[in-house]
Design a protein around this motif. Structure first.
Motif, PDB file in Angstrom:
ATOM      1  N   SER A   1       0.819  -1.216   0.000  1.00 54.98           N
ATOM      2  CA  SER A   1       0.000   0.000   0.000  1.00 54.98           C
ATOM      3  C   SER A   1       0.852   1.266   0.000  1.00 54.98           C
ATOM      4  N   GLY A   2       2.178   1.122   0.117  1.00 58.47           N
ATOM      5  CA  GLY A   2       3.060   2.280   0.111  1.00 58.47           C
ATOM      6  C   GLY A   2       3.267   2.913   1.468  1.00 58.47           C
ATOM      7  N   ASP A   3       2.751   2.302   2.525  1.00 56.50           N
ATOM      8  CA  ASP A   3       2.928   2.850   3.873  1.00 56.50           C
ATOM      9  C   ASP A   3       4.300   2.413   4.404  1.00 56.50           C
ATOM     10  N   LYS A   4       5.315   3.157   4.006  1.00 59.49           N
ATOM     11  CA  LYS A   4       6.689   2.768   4.355  1.00 59.49           C
ATOM     12  C   LYS A   4       6.958   2.888   5.858  1.00 59.49           C
ATOM     13  N   LYS A   5       6.311   3.857   6.499  1.00 60.49           N
ATOM     14  CA  LYS A   5       6.501   4.038   7.938  1.00 60.49           C
ATOM     15  C   LYS A   5       6.009   2.812   8.712  1.00 60.49           C
ATOM     16  N   ALA A   6       4.816   2.329   8.376  1.00 60.25           N
ATOM     17  CA  ALA A   6       4.266   1.141   9.046  1.00 60.25           C
ATOM     18  C   ALA A   6       5.139  -0.085   8.776  1.00 60.25           C
ATOM     19  N   ALA A   7       5.627  -0.200   7.542  1.00 61.37           N
ATOM     20  CA  ALA A   7       6.497  -1.331   7.192  1.00 61.37           C
ATOM     21  C   ALA A   7       7.786  -1.293   8.009  1.00 61.37           C
ATOM     22  N   ALA A   8       8.351  -0.091   8.158  1.00 60.47           N
ATOM     23  CA  ALA A   8       9.594   0.053   8.930  1.00 60.47           C
ATOM     24  C   ALA A   8       9.367  -0.298  10.400  1.00 60.47           C
ATOM     25  N   GLU A   9       8.218   0.106  10.927  1.00 61.64           N
ATOM     26  CA  GLU A   9       7.894  -0.209  12.321  1.00 61.64           C
ATOM     27  C   GLU A   9       7.730  -1.715  12.519  1.00 61.64           C
ATOM     28  N   MET A  10       7.063  -2.373  11.575  1.00 64.95           N
ATOM     29  CA  MET A  10       6.886  -3.829  11.653  1.00 64.95           C
ATOM     30  C   MET A  10       8.236  -4.541  11.580  1.00 64.95           C
ATOM     31  N   ARG A  11       9.094  -4.050  10.670  1.00 60.78           N
ATOM     32  CA  ARG A  11      10.409  -4.671  10.509  1.00 60.78           C
ATOM     33  C   ARG A  11      11.237  -4.519  11.795  1.00 60.78           C
ATOM     34  N   ALA A  12      11.187  -3.353  12.388  1.00 58.76           N
ATOM     35  CA  ALA A  12      11.944  -3.111  13.616  1.00 58.76           C
ATOM     36  C   ALA A  12      11.421  -3.962  14.769  1.00 58.76           C
ATOM     37  N   SER A  13      10.091  -4.065  14.873  1.00 57.32           N
ATOM     38  CA  SER A  13       9.517  -4.838  15.981  1.00 57.32           C
ATOM     39  C   SER A  13       9.740  -6.331  15.809  1.00 57.32           C
ATOM     40  N   ALA A  14       9.984  -6.773  14.583  1.00 57.23           N
ATOM     41  CA  ALA A  14      10.203  -8.201  14.320  1.00 57.23           C
ATOM     42  C   ALA A  14      11.661  -8.625  14.516  1.00 57.23           C
ATOM     43  N   LYS A  15      12.545  -7.661  14.745  1.00 61.52           N
ATOM     44  CA  LYS A  15      13.977  -7.981  14.854  1.00 61.52           C
ATOM     45  C   LYS A  15      14.233  -9.024  15.949  1.00 61.52           C
ATOM     46  N   TYR A  16      13.693  -8.790  17.144  1.00 59.50           N
ATOM     47  CA  TYR A  16      13.923  -9.730  18.250  1.00 59.50           C
ATOM     48  C   TYR A  16      13.117 -11.010  18.074  1.00 59.50           C
ATOM     49  N   ASP A  17      11.834 -10.872  17.752  1.00 63.05           N
ATOM     50  CA  ASP A  17      10.946 -12.040  17.697  1.00 63.05           C
ATOM     51  C   ASP A  17      11.246 -12.967  16.527  1.00 63.05           C
ATOM     52  N   VAL A  18      11.809 -12.462  15.452  1.00 63.85           N
ATOM     53  CA  VAL A  18      12.050 -13.282  14.263  1.00 63.85           C
ATOM     54  C   VAL A  18      13.547 -13.464  14.023  1.00 63.85           C
ATOM     55  N   VAL A  19      14.244 -12.371  13.745  1.00 64.55           N
ATOM     56  CA  VAL A  19      15.649 -12.462  13.338  1.00 64.55           C
ATOM     57  C   VAL A  19      16.535 -12.970  14.481  1.00 64.55           C
TER      58      VAL A  19
END
Length: 358
Positions: A1-19
């Protein structure tokens, strides 16, 4: 959808839980009906997080792995001596200070093993078959834990067992330097991981006379990783070799009760039935703790992210009967975590077969 801010927030929050805290055991691949390998995806997601300095460290480790491996073994011996002198609280405090200096310093675990060593086989006996035995990193880096009833390292036990079964044993030259590459792949460093695996395959091929001498590896995850390189020579895990070649030849005196771990590498390699058969041959009763699959130690990740191991094994102690005092698997790092959270000694199945065939 082009919401880069939301995507960046999701990526940051997934760092611990996923990566950071995915064990990358790939058991989800077995469970998934279309074989999606989330574990392998997570390893690829880790690659961009490797800093320039971290990459230099990884490159150094790969180039000088023999020295690095020896230093780690010696370090755990020294750590054991420090712990005996100072006790848990001071040792833990020292480790905390060390982690402020380097994230390569692990969290303190009172069940940490001593350092391991590579033992030389006996002189060859004429008329006997010869096997090439590769002691994988875990068993040659980490020796017995304080809970283990046997002070011998895994390579010592495996050589004793193979020689008892009538084999001459050779160890690869420069064993300390060789590795399947798992520790690099787990961090997302595929270049060093594949180079180390290919180096190992090349060394095993040459020293086995292109596979004329059977090749045995003593850790399930290392065998699995080595086989991903599609070697032209046959490489067999020690569990399979014990089941297929050694068990029928040996006289066994059974023990009473043991518990068995059927971990992720055993499941991926479909060796659970052979693990079970070895345990059944050596014990009157074998306990399989319900719903304990991946132990969460994930190679060396258990040293630096112990909460994964603690979560995966949070129920194990209450699932093992009080009369059961020994556990078995076939991967040293997993066994260290299983020992810590079960309260009993976990070791390679080779220890069980060796003891029952004396």
């Amino acid at each position: 959808s082009g919401d880069k801010k939301a995507a960046a927030e999701m990526r940051a929050s997934a760092k611990y839980d996923v990566v950071d805290t995915c064990a990358a055991c790939q058991l989800c691949t077995i469970a998934c009906p279309v074989d999606n390998s989330m574990g392998q995806l997570v390893r690829k997601l880790r690659t961009p997080y490797i800093t320039t300095t971290e990459q230099k460290v990884l490159d150094f480790q790969a180039k000088h792995f023999g020295a690095v491996n020896q230093v780690i073994s010696t370090g755990f011996d020294i750590l054991g001596i420090v712990h005996k002198i100072t006790g848990d609280s001071i040792t833990n405090s020292l480790m905390k200070v060390g982690r402020l200096i380097s994230k390569e310093v692990p969290y303190w675990n009172p069940d940490f093993p001593k350092g391991g060593k590579v033992t030389k086989p006996s002189a060859h006996k004429p008329g006997q078959k010869t096997v090439l035995y590769f002691p994988a990193c875990g068993g040659r880096t980490f020796g017995p834990t304080p809970k283990d009833p046997d002070s011998r390292t895994l390579p010592e036990v495996v050589i004793t067992l193979l020689e008892r079964a009538g084999y001459n044993v050779i160890i690869p030259e420069n064993t300390r330097h060789l590795c399947c590459g798992q520790m690099w792949e787990s961090k997302g460093d595929f270049k060093n991981a594949d180079a180390k695996r290919d180096e190992l395959i090349d060394a095993l091929s040459k020293q086995s006379d292109n596979g004329k001498v059977p090749i045995i590896v003593d850790a399930l995850s290392c065998t699995y990783r080595t086989l991903t390189g599609n070697p032209k020579v046959k490489i067999t895990d020690l569990v399979e070799f014990m089941h297929d070649e050694m068990l029928p030849k040996m006289t066994i005196t059974k023990k009473s009760n043991v518990t068995l771990h059927q971990g992720c590498s055993a499941r991926k390699m479909k060796l659970e039935p052979k693990q079970q058969a070895i345990a059944d041959a050596c014990a009157n009763h074998v306990v399989l703790p319900a719903d304990i699959t991946c132990c969460g130690y994930a190679g060396e990740k258990g040293l630096y992210k112990p909460e994964i191991n603690a979560s995966a094994l949070r129920n194990i102690k209450k699932l093992i009967p009080a009369e059961t005092k020994e556990g078995y698997y076939a991967n040293r790092m997993c066994e260290v975590g299983l020992t810590q959270h079960s309260g009993i000694s976990y070791r390679h199945l080779a220890y069980l077969l060796e003891e029952c065939t004396r």
